[in-house]
Scaffold this motif. Structure first.
Motif: not given
Lengths: 294, 74
Positions: A103, A56-57, A25
């Motif tokens: 996330a 965020s990912t 991620g």
């Protein structure tokens, strides 16, 4: 709510997605740097105080958590010394801990070091745990005891150095998370020198006659952080000695025979103890590292 | 930036938690750091690093360790 994983590789936290490979991620938080380990580039996020990890990912993240080091025991008088503080737990270097994080924003707590025991035979306090949200955590080190009845070394990620029970029997602090720490050392004679605190990389040494026990070794975390030279975290503190303080383990601080005990320096290092009625050393704060491939 | 330490104290000024946290982050996150917090110093001459069970003395602005009881063994 996700299970709170305590002290083991979190493979069960990795989702099984048939026909797909879960990738690393992306996240921000702490102090960001780029490192290369084994030819692989990573972004490394270093947390040395409480903060947030913002994913965020979603994906995989390698994590390394170090609990706060335990405070050493204080010494009572010229005939008694204190035990070294236990090192904070280190999770996990020998087999990298990789977790899956959706996330979201996760609270990162960095474990504080324990306080050294006061002069007069006070015991230290335990270091506190480091954690990432409610996902994963590692305990702090146990407090160092004192060479008096009822002033025991505490249990923690690594145990604190020796104390004595109500019968005067030498009892070292125990590791409550065997995968991340080790037991403290014991004392060979009544009312004399004390054992060293356990470390993430080894047990605390026993005292012998007038010499305090060696602090337990820390663990070299440079393979995770990409540091150019070895850096040992989670070491136990050296035990106080009537004539000679216990020597320092890798990454730790030595015990003393007089004067205030040494404070831990490296991440998660336990405090060093002393003799002749002085305060024990404080344990050092832990740290949290998160890295992902780039 | 060097680490800062804050101790959470209860209504009797007894320390119940110690955090490694920058002042700005603590003040910006009151929902995470509830109650009363006092800065403590890890390695400063004349200041006692707070531990759980210590008491904050508002006059001296320092932390006081619990009294050490006499050992059962002489």
């Amino acid at each position: 709510m996700a299970a709170r994983l305590m002290g083991y590789v979190s493979a069960s936290n990795t989702p099984t997605i048939v026909g797909q490979i879960v990738a690393y991620g992306v996240a921000t938080g702490g102090t960001s740097s780029t490192i290369t380990v084994g030819g692989q580039s990573y972004t490394l996020l270093t947390f040395t105080s409480d903060s947030n990890l913002v994913v965020s990912t979603a994906g995989l993240f390698d994590v390394l958590l170090i609990g706060g080091g335990g405070g050493a025991g204080g010494s009572n008088d010229t005939n008694r010394s204190g035990g070294g503080g236990g090192g904070g737990g280190v999770l996990d270097v020998s087999s990298t801990t990789t977790i899956y994080l959706p996330a979201a924003t996760y609270a990162v707590d960095v474990g504080a070091g324990g306080t050294g025991g006061v002069a007069g035979g006070g015991i230290g306090t335990n270091g506190t745990e480091s954690s990432i949200g409610n996902i994963i955590s590692v305990s702090g080190g146990g407090n160092g005891g004192a060479c008096d009845a009822g002033r025991l070394g505490g249990n923690g990620a690594s145990g604190g150095g020796v104390g004595r029970d109500a019968n005067g029997i030498s009892v070292a602090g125990k590791s409550v998370q065997l995968s991340v720490g080790n037991d403290g050392g014991t004392s060979s004679t009544t009312n004399s020198s004390c054992g060293g605190g356990g470390g993430a990389g080894g047990v605390g040494g026993n005292s012998s006659s007038g010499t305090g026990g060696t602090g337990g070794n820390g663990i070299d975390i440079s393979g995770f952080t990409g540091a150019g030279s070895a850096y040992y975290a989670g070491a136990g503190g050296g035990g106080g000695g009537i004539t000679t303080g216990g020597t320092a383990g890798s990454g730790g601080v030595a015990g003393k025979s007089t004067g205030a005990g040494n404070n831990g320096v490296n991440y998660g290092a336990g405090g060093g103890s002393t003799a002749q009625s002085f305060v024990g050393g404080n344990g050092a704060a832990g740290a949290v590292f998160v890295r992902f491939k780039v | 930036m060097s680490a800062q330490y804050f101790a959470q104290i209860d209504d009797n000024n007894v320390v119940i938690k110690v955090a490694v946290v920058q002042r700005e982050f603590l003040e910006a996150n009151p929902q995470r750091y509830t109650g009363r917090w006092v800065e403590t110093f890890f390695d400063t001459e004349g200041k006692t690093y707070a531990g759980i069970g210590f008491t904050y003395d508002e006059v001296s602005e320092d932390f006081v360790a619990p009294v050490v009881e006499e050992p059962a063994e002489s």
